[in-house]
Write a protein that holds these residues in place. Sequence first.
Motif, PDB file in Angstrom:
ATOM      1  N   GLN A   6      39.678  40.078  47.572  1.00 54.60           N
ATOM      2  CA  GLN A   6      40.996  40.457  48.094  1.00 54.60           C
ATOM      3  C   GLN A   6      41.689  41.455  47.162  1.00 54.60           C
ATOM      4  N   GLN A   7      41.582  41.222  45.844  1.00 57.51           N
ATOM      5  CA  GLN A   7      42.177  42.154  44.878  1.00 57.51           C
ATOM      6  C   GLN A   7      41.541  43.537  45.001  1.00 57.51           C
ATOM      7  N   SER A   9      40.069  44.777  47.604  1.00 56.27           N
ATOM      8  CA  SER A   9      40.497  45.330  48.883  1.00 56.27           C
ATOM      9  C   SER A   9      41.899  45.923  48.775  1.00 56.27           C
ATOM     10  N   ASP A  10      42.791  45.203  48.109  1.00 56.71           N
ATOM     11  CA  ASP A  10      44.161  45.700  47.919  1.00 56.71           C
ATOM     12  C   ASP A  10      44.172  46.989  47.103  1.00 56.71           C
TER      13      ASP A  10
END
Length: 52
Positions: A6-7, A9-10
């Motif tokens: 997720q990190q 992706s962000d």
Amino acid sequence: MGAIIQQNSDMVEQSSAETRRLKDEVETLIELLRRFRARPEGRSAGAARRAA
């Protein structure tokens, strides 16, 4: 592992947004440069004004 994905992706999303913003700025600068006219070589600002 999911948090790391997720990190990442962000970070990719933020990088993409910044890249688009910079692209827009470059296009604006290119357009401004197209309008810019340089003084003829060897002429000072005063000489250029008097000649005009």
